[in-house]
Design an enzyme around this catalytic site. Structure first.
Site, PDB file in Angstrom:
ATOM      1  N   VAL A   1       2.941   6.645   4.575  1.00 29.60           N
ATOM      2  CA  VAL A   1       2.295   6.589   5.887  1.00 29.60           C
ATOM      3  C   VAL A   1       1.483   5.295   5.948  1.00 29.60           C
ATOM      4  O   VAL A   1       0.728   4.982   5.028  1.00 29.60           O
ATOM      5  CB  VAL A   1       1.370   7.817   6.101  1.00 29.60           C
TER       6      VAL A   1
ATOM      7  N   GLY B   1       0.979   3.882  -2.984  1.00 33.89           N
ATOM      8  CA  GLY B   1      -0.089   4.860  -3.182  1.00 33.89           C
ATOM      9  C   GLY B   1      -0.462   5.653  -1.951  1.00 33.89           C
ATOM     10  O   GLY B   1      -1.262   6.572  -2.022  1.00 33.89           O
ATOM     11  N   HIS B   2       0.126   5.342  -0.800  1.00 31.38           N
ATOM     12  CA  HIS B   2      -0.276   5.990   0.464  1.00 31.38           C
ATOM     13  C   HIS B   2       0.938   6.414   1.265  1.00 31.38           C
ATOM     14  O   HIS B   2       1.246   5.779   2.271  1.00 31.38           O
ATOM     15  CB  HIS B   2      -1.126   5.029   1.280  1.00 31.38           C
ATOM     16  N   PHE B   3       1.640   7.329   1.008  1.00 28.42           N
ATOM     17  CA  PHE B   3       1.618   8.270  -0.110  1.00 28.42           C
ATOM     18  C   PHE B   3       2.975   8.174  -0.798  1.00 28.42           C
ATOM     19  O   PHE B   3       3.975   7.974  -0.117  1.00 28.42           O
ATOM     20  CB  PHE B   3       1.369   9.690   0.395  1.00 28.42           C
TER      21      PHE B   3
ATOM     22  N   PHE C   1       0.810  -1.225   0.000  1.00 32.72           N
ATOM     23  CA  PHE C   1       0.000   0.000   0.000  1.00 32.72           C
ATOM     24  C   PHE C   1       0.838   1.267   0.000  1.00 32.72           C
ATOM     25  O   PHE C   1       0.335   2.339  -0.290  1.00 32.72           O
ATOM     26  CB  PHE C   1      -0.961   0.032   1.196  1.00 32.72           C
TER      27      PHE C   1
END
Length: 148
Positions: free
Chosen positions: A53, A46-48, A43
């Site tokens: 985070v 895309g986060h971020f 993840f």
């Protein structure tokens, strides 16, 4: 519990197994477990992208998995195709600080009550002794019978 025992106690697998080790588990009382947060988790792309985070919902899922281990240990059973616990409720969730790659997330859950198969836990996730997240978490057995 090392990762092998954690995998016996939870049905989750990569990339959704979020407990790396159990540091302490007292049946009917509490559990302390850990999750090593690494930059290669799926993840983070895309986060971020410019400041990774650890998503809050994944912290909550990590706490729910730790609570699930405590519930299975307390009940004296292992998960299988007929015995599963599902994350069924969350109350009072609060996020106090971001969790980033390189952090070691300490997952703490204390059994508050078990009534009619619904287990309620007070849960806290910490990084370096500082609270990152807290919540009340509920898990309950699911219907594993096939319908139809």
């Amino acid at each position: 519990m090392d990762i092998h025992e954690v995998m016996r106690r939870l049905p989750h697998r990569y990339p959704f197994l979020l407990v790396d080790r159990v540091l302490e588990c007292v049946a009917g009382k509490h559990i302390h477990a850990l999750k090593n947060v690494t930059v290669n988790e799926p993840f983070f792309t895309g986060h971020f992208p410019h400041r990774p985070v650890f998503p809050g919902v994944i912290i909550l899922e990590s706490l729910a998995q730790a609570a699930g281990i405590l519930a299975f240990v307390t009940a004296g059973v292992y998960p299988d195709e007929h015995r599963q616990l599902y994350f069924v409720g969350i109350d009072k969730a609060r996020f106090r600080r971001p969790v980033e790659p390189g952090d070691q997330l300490i997952l703490k859950a204390t059994l508050e009550r078990s009534l009619r198969g619904i287990w309620r836990f007070a849960a806290i996730a910490e990084v370096g002794g500082e609270e990152a997240c807290s919540a009340e978490i509920m898990v309950a057995p699911g219907d594993t019978k096939k319908s139809g």
